[in-house]
Scaffold this active site. Structure first.
Site, PDB file in Angstrom:
ATOM      1  N   ASN A  93      -2.774   2.175   5.211  1.00 17.86           N
ATOM      2  CA  ASN A  93      -2.166   1.079   4.815  1.00 17.86           C
ATOM      3  C   ASN A  93      -1.610   0.436   6.248  1.00 17.86           C
ATOM      4  O   ASN A  93      -1.462   0.928   7.340  1.00 17.86           O
ATOM      5  CB  ASN A  93      -0.716   1.667   4.511  1.00 17.86           C
ATOM      6  CG  ASN A  93       0.548   0.772   4.451  1.00 17.86           C
ATOM      7  OD1 ASN A  93       0.272  -0.497   4.457  1.00 17.86           O
ATOM      8  ND2 ASN A  93       1.879   1.107   4.435  1.00 17.86           N
ATOM      9  N   GLY A  94      -2.091  -0.915   6.157  1.00 19.53           N
ATOM     10  CA  GLY A  94      -2.047  -1.647   7.519  1.00 19.53           C
ATOM     11  C   GLY A  94      -3.124  -2.687   7.499  1.00 19.53           C
ATOM     12  O   GLY A  94      -3.839  -2.853   6.642  1.00 19.53           O
ATOM     13  N   CYS A 154       0.768  -1.175  -0.068  1.00 16.37           N
ATOM     14  CA  CYS A 154       0.046  -0.038  -0.128  1.00 16.37           C
ATOM     15  C   CYS A 154       0.898   1.321   0.096  1.00 16.37           C
ATOM     16  O   CYS A 154       1.961   1.406   0.676  1.00 16.37           O
ATOM     17  CB  CYS A 154      -1.060   0.134   1.200  1.00 16.37           C
ATOM     18  SG  CYS A 154      -2.137  -1.143   1.373  1.00 16.37           S
ATOM     19  N   GLU A 207      18.568 -18.538  -2.077  1.00 20.64           N
ATOM     20  CA  GLU A 207      18.164 -17.254  -2.667  1.00 20.64           C
ATOM     21  C   GLU A 207      17.932 -17.332  -4.298  1.00 20.64           C
ATOM     22  O   GLU A 207      16.973 -16.530  -4.763  1.00 20.64           O
ATOM     23  CB  GLU A 207      19.590 -16.045  -2.352  1.00 20.64           C
ATOM     24  CG  GLU A 207      19.354 -14.665  -3.041  1.00 20.64           C
ATOM     25  CD  GLU A 207      18.018 -13.793  -2.711  1.00 20.64           C
ATOM     26  OE1 GLU A 207      17.088 -14.481  -1.625  1.00 20.64           O
ATOM     27  OE2 GLU A 207      17.684 -12.688  -3.459  1.00 20.64           O
ATOM     28  N   HIS A 257      18.354 -37.181   0.684  1.00 19.00           N
ATOM     29  CA  HIS A 257      17.633 -37.629   1.768  1.00 19.00           C
ATOM     30  C   HIS A 257      16.026 -37.261   1.300  1.00 19.00           C
ATOM     31  O   HIS A 257      15.277 -37.184   2.007  1.00 19.00           O
ATOM     32  CB  HIS A 257      17.945 -36.785   3.020  1.00 19.00           C
ATOM     33  CG  HIS A 257      19.275 -37.157   3.687  1.00 19.00           C
ATOM     34  ND1 HIS A 257      19.517 -38.275   3.971  1.00 19.00           N
ATOM     35  CD2 HIS A 257      20.275 -36.265   3.426  1.00 19.00           C
ATOM     36  CE1 HIS A 257      20.781 -38.121   4.323  1.00 19.00           C
ATOM     37  NE2 HIS A 257      21.331 -37.047   4.045  1.00 19.00           N
ATOM     38  N   LYS A 275      14.321 -16.293  -6.008  1.00 14.25           N
ATOM     39  CA  LYS A 275      14.210 -14.995  -6.861  1.00 14.25           C
ATOM     40  C   LYS A 275      13.652 -15.584  -8.385  1.00 14.25           C
ATOM     41  O   LYS A 275      12.750 -14.989  -8.756  1.00 14.25           O
ATOM     42  CB  LYS A 275      15.720 -14.652  -7.366  1.00 14.25           C
ATOM     43  CG  LYS A 275      16.405 -13.561  -6.538  1.00 14.25           C
ATOM     44  CD  LYS A 275      15.658 -12.240  -6.704  1.00 14.25           C
ATOM     45  CE  LYS A 275      16.295 -11.160  -5.634  1.00 14.25           C
ATOM     46  NZ  LYS A 275      15.788 -11.592  -4.241  1.00 14.25           N
ATOM     47  N   ARG A 318       6.118  -0.459  -4.395  1.00 20.35           N
ATOM     48  CA  ARG A 318       5.608  -1.187  -3.062  1.00 20.35           C
ATOM     49  C   ARG A 318       4.616  -2.467  -3.469  1.00 20.35           C
ATOM     50  O   ARG A 318       4.313  -3.200  -2.530  1.00 20.35           O
ATOM     51  CB  ARG A 318       5.109  -0.158  -2.286  1.00 20.35           C
ATOM     52  CG  ARG A 318       6.017   1.085  -1.933  1.00 20.35           C
ATOM     53  CD  ARG A 318       5.145   2.021  -1.084  1.00 20.35           C
ATOM     54  NE  ARG A 318       4.618   1.651   0.002  1.00 20.35           N
ATOM     55  CZ  ARG A 318       5.265   1.581   1.180  1.00 20.35           C
ATOM     56  NH1 ARG A 318       6.685   2.037   1.315  1.00 20.35           N
ATOM     57  NH2 ARG A 318       4.975   1.183   2.410  1.00 20.35           N
ATOM     58  N   GLU A 358       9.903 -15.645  -7.482  1.00 21.84           N
ATOM     59  CA  GLU A 358       8.956 -14.551  -7.422  1.00 21.84           C
ATOM     60  C   GLU A 358       8.984 -13.878  -8.555  1.00 21.84           C
ATOM     61  O   GLU A 358       8.162 -13.108  -8.685  1.00 21.84           O
ATOM     62  CB  GLU A 358       9.500 -13.620  -5.994  1.00 21.84           C
ATOM     63  CG  GLU A 358      11.007 -13.059  -6.418  1.00 21.84           C
ATOM     64  CD  GLU A 358      11.418 -11.992  -5.360  1.00 21.84           C
ATOM     65  OE1 GLU A 358      12.380 -11.839  -5.072  1.00 21.84           O
ATOM     66  OE2 GLU A 358      10.263 -11.345  -4.718  1.00 21.84           O
ATOM     67  N   LYS A 398       6.793  -4.490  -1.885  1.00 23.87           N
ATOM     68  CA  LYS A 398       8.433  -4.254  -1.548  1.00 23.87           C
ATOM     69  C   LYS A 398       8.406  -4.282  -0.012  1.00 23.87           C
ATOM     70  O   LYS A 398       9.218  -4.384   0.467  1.00 23.87           O
ATOM     71  CB  LYS A 398       8.442  -2.781  -2.145  1.00 23.87           C
ATOM     72  CG  LYS A 398       9.925  -2.305  -1.735  1.00 23.87           C
ATOM     73  CD  LYS A 398      10.916  -3.346  -2.575  1.00 23.87           C
ATOM     74  CE  LYS A 398      12.406  -2.948  -2.229  1.00 23.87           C
ATOM     75  NZ  LYS A 398      13.120  -4.029  -2.493  1.00 23.87           N
ATOM     76  N   TRP A 433      -2.660  -2.865  -1.647  1.00 27.36           N
ATOM     77  CA  TRP A 433      -2.345  -4.137  -1.964  1.00 27.36           C
ATOM     78  C   TRP A 433      -3.200  -5.104  -0.877  1.00 27.36           C
ATOM     79  O   TRP A 433      -3.395  -4.778   0.377  1.00 27.36           O
ATOM     80  CB  TRP A 433      -0.812  -4.334  -1.272  1.00 27.36           C
ATOM     81  CG  TRP A 433      -0.122  -5.829  -1.478  1.00 27.36           C
ATOM     82  CD1 TRP A 433       0.323  -6.270  -2.715  1.00 27.36           C
ATOM     83  CD2 TRP A 433      -0.122  -6.855  -0.667  1.00 27.36           C
ATOM     84  NE1 TRP A 433       0.833  -7.304  -2.358  1.00 27.36           N
ATOM     85  CE2 TRP A 433       0.478  -7.867  -1.224  1.00 27.36           C
ATOM     86  CE3 TRP A 433      -0.548  -7.059   0.788  1.00 27.36           C
ATOM     87  CZ2 TRP A 433       0.756  -9.120  -0.428  1.00 27.36           C
ATOM     88  CZ3 TRP A 433      -0.292  -8.097   1.460  1.00 27.36           C
ATOM     89  CH2 TRP A 433       0.450  -9.214   0.740  1.00 27.36           C
TER      90      TRP A 433
HETATM   91  C1  F6R Z   1      12.669 -11.205  -2.288  1.00 30.10           C
HETATM   92  C2  F6R Z   1      12.429  -9.941  -1.233  1.00 30.10           C
HETATM   93  C3  F6R Z   1      11.915 -10.335   0.061  1.00 30.10           C
HETATM   94  C4  F6R Z   1      12.500  -9.177   1.061  1.00 30.10           C
HETATM   95  C5  F6R Z   1      11.835  -9.720   2.580  1.00 30.10           C
HETATM   96  C6  F6R Z   1      12.391  -8.735   3.727  1.00 30.10           C
HETATM   97  O1  F6R Z   1      13.583 -10.530  -3.446  1.00 30.10           O
HETATM   98  O2  F6R Z   1      12.823  -8.781  -1.496  1.00 30.10           O
HETATM   99  O3  F6R Z   1      12.003 -11.669   0.300  1.00 30.10           O
HETATM  100  O4  F6R Z   1      13.896  -9.603   1.311  1.00 30.10           O
HETATM  101  O5  F6R Z   1      10.416  -9.228   2.278  1.00 30.10           O
HETATM  102  O6  F6R Z   1      12.326  -7.284   3.333  1.00 30.10           O
HETATM  103  P1  F6R Z   1      13.285  -6.541   4.226  1.00 30.10           P
HETATM  104  O7  F6R Z   1      14.671  -6.896   4.063  1.00 30.10           O
HETATM  105  O8  F6R Z   1      12.670  -5.180   3.719  1.00 30.10           O
HETATM  106  O9  F6R Z   1      12.866  -6.689   5.686  1.00 30.10           O
END
Ligand code: F6R
Length: 610
Positions: free
Chosen positions: A101-102, A2, A483, A506, A487, A27, A490, A605, A75
């Site tokens: 937002n929230g 949001c 990671e 395993h 990626k 965001r 997502e 974000k 969102w």
């Molecule tokens: C993946 C990504 C998320 C953030 C997670 C934590 O690409 O961006 O997994 O890493 O939401 O976010 P922060 O670091 O802002 O606490």
């Protein structure tokens, strides 16, 4: 998650607010809306989907005289992403408009009592409940500020909110509790927003708000009050030095690509003031404010969690500090046992992640010191931690975190060196090699990135049609494998699993067959022979293998369907070459498949809900 912008001033407010929403798009959102004051009336326009659809609606409306407005990108949390659920929401009595937002946790019980009092609802949202609560609190002729504060005091949960009333058409009220909100101070105009880029073309003077603060802005004034008793709070604006350019795409097709290419700069900026190449020394001055930890507990989410996992063996072996790494959403609900000498390190790019913030508060409540590692200046985690270290990576706009992770890893590595020196466990040679390696890393990375991208593009075209894939590694490559898989999931929506290569036998190895590729992270480190054995186990089951490794040398030969050669760096610094390779593979896979790279579906974000 949001985005909010509120404006009051002398410019046409609607285009300004829509432009601000565009800069908050990163965001993540699934509907949007604006509300503007014109001829002492509030008009609300909302649309499902992307901002363009909202703009289409606004294009056929008259709003040129409106100089006060607020906008929102939603969102979805309560209720589907429909136009009815989009913000702003209007109270059924009193005509107030609110964006939020929230999450208001006690909205159901508030709604029942409001319905009993004759309030009507047209959405499924908690926000519509909140705006009606404000209307309910308002005595005839009474102050809106007081009614707003009374309603917010009853709200349980997290919020950043902005409110407009037709009776005060050039005033915006706003407040925050556990969700980001800032005040932008201009000349003859003022702003509230979820993030700085929303108003950066108009002012660089920012007031960071704390939880429990409520603000009132008009074109010529801004005031901050305590939500508790409406006592005025004195605040000083801070000047933001970075400009809009650094928050824009700068010639790259996507923010994500720009941010991947910014990693050499991020490494340089992170090392500035911490690494002395001439004296072959490194330190993290912020750590001087803390006692040497007896134990370390790292808590984070997503990519930040992977950065913590990557750093754990370095901190244990260089600094001799027993270290555990945990996911914040688990940590916060399990009554963790913390020892008094334990330092809790919370890692968060945004500094606003709800679970990480909750973990911080739990750790503090249990009497532990908390160290924050954040990128966003003045964020909630940065403010609430006992000590904060900023990664100095600059704004990260793309939803997928890239340069933030490499900057977190650099700082974590420097912390391991710092504590290693302080505790006397670090061999001098390790310090020298690390400092030399970090000093040359930016240029090595810079020259390697275009080649890595070209390879990534080739492999993306070759493997993006698969239904699933593995990312496998050992040692420092295990968190990187996690990671890489995160990626790919997502960004390209391909199912991917990150696994410790030695754990395959395993269970997961059952998935291996000719249509299921495995990316093996196999740099020439001391675990190379072990990783190679795992790679051969996959090949023996006719699974295609892509090996990310270093230029061939005797004794380190590999056979694979595809060999992806990366430049060799000293020890843990190899991670800074493997990581962009994985990022670029997921980027190229997503673009190959036509996905929305900067705003993947269902993601936001800054994850300000638990
Ligand atoms: C993946 C990504 C998320 C953030 C997670 C934590 O690409 O961006 O997994 O890493 O939401 O976010 P922060 O670091 O802002 O606490």
């Amino acid at each position: 998650m949001c985005g909010i912008i509120g404006y009051t001033g002398h410019r046409p407010a609607v285009p300004l607010v829509v432009e601000g929403l565009r800069r908050l798009e990163y965001r993540g959102y699934d509907s949007s809306g604006v509300c503007f004051a014109q001829n002492n009336e509030l008009r609300v326009v909302r649309a499902e989907g992307k901002l363009r659809l909202l703009e289409d609606k606004l294009a056929v409306m008259e709003h040129s005289l409106a100089t006060t407005a607020m906008g929102h990108t939603r969102w979805a949390t309560h209720g589907a992403p429909t136009e009815d659920n989009a913000h702003p929401h209007r109270s059924s009595k009193g005509d107030l408009c609110l964006v939020h937002n929230g999450i208001i946790e006690n909205y159901q019980e508030c709604k029942s009592s409001l319905i009993a009092k004759g309030f009507r609802f047209s959405s499924e949202t908690d926000t519509e409940v909140l705006v009606n609560c404000v209307a309910d609190e308002r005595a005839p002729g009474g102050s809106l500020l007081e009614a707003f504060a009374r309603a917010l005091r009853k709200a349980i949960g997290a919020y950043a909110v902005a409110l407009i009333s037709p009776e005060e058409p050039d005033t915006v009220y706003a407040a925050r509790h556990s969700a980001p909100l800032l005040l932008g101070v201009g000349a003859g105009e003022n702003f509230v927003a979820s993030d700085i880029p929303a108003f950066l073309p108009y002012t660089r003077d920012v007031v960071f708000l704390k939880d429990g603060e409520i603000v009132r802005i008009t074109p010529s004034s801004w005031e901050v009050f305590s939500l508790e008793d409406l006592r005025p709070i004195a605040k000083q604006p801070r000047r933001i030095e970075w400009d809009l350019q650094s928050a824009q795409k700068g010639g790259f097709r996507h923010f994500m690509l720009k941010e991947i290419y910014e990693q050499p700069r991020a490494v340089t900026d992170c090392a500035a003031g911490r690494v002395d190449a001439a004296l072959l020394d490194a330190r993290v001055p912020e750590l001087d404010a803390l006692p040497f930890p007896g134990r370390l507990r790292i808590v984070a989410c997503g990519t930040s969690f992977h950065a913590g996992l990557w750093a754990m063996p370095l901190i244990e072996s260089w600094a001799g500090i027993p270290t555990a790494v945990e996911i914040a959403s688990e940590f916060r609900y399990r009554d963790p046992l913390l020892t008094p000498d334990e330092l809790v390190l919370v890692i968060s790019q945004s500094g606003e992640t709800a679970d990480t913030l909750a973990a911080l508060r739990i750790a503090r409540h249990k009497g532990c010191r908390v160290l924050g590692l954040c990128n966003a200046l003045g964020s909630s985690i940065a403010r609430e931690a006992d000590v904060v270290i900023y990664t100095q990576a600059g704004p990260e706009i793309s939803v997928a975190s890239t340069k933030a992770m490499s900057s977190q890893m650099i700082v974590l590595l420097l912390m391991a060196l710092h504590w290693g020196k302080a505790g006397g466990a670090l061999p001098g040679e390790t310090l020298r090699q690390a400092v030399t390696g970090i000093s040359t890393l930016p240029s090595l990375l810079e020259s390697a990135l275009p080649g890595i991208q070209a390879e990534a593009r080739t492999f993306a075209a070759r493997y993006s049609s698969c239904d699933g894939m593995f990312f496998l590694g050992r040692g420092q490559c295990y968190p990187l494998a996690l990671e890489g898989a995160l990626k790919v999931k997502e960004l390209s929506y391909i199912h991917a699993e990150g696994y410790a290569a030695g754990e395959m036998k395993h269970g997961p190895i059952a998935l291996i067959e000719p249509a299921f590729p495995s990316f093996f992270l196999a740099p020439h480190d001391e675990l190379f022979p072990k990783t190679k054995s795992n790679l051969e186990e996959v090949q023996a089951r006719r699974g295609p293998v892509i090996a990310l490794t270093n230029p061939p040398r005797p004794g380190m030969e590999l056979r694979a369907d595809d060999i992806w050669i990366l430049p060799e760096a000293w020890g843990p610094l190899e991670a800074f070459l493997l990581l962009p390779a994985l990022q670029l593979f997921s980027y190229e896979a997503a673009t190959y498949l036509g996905k929305d790279v900067d705003q993947p579906r269902n993601l936001a974000k800054s994850v300000t809900v638990e």
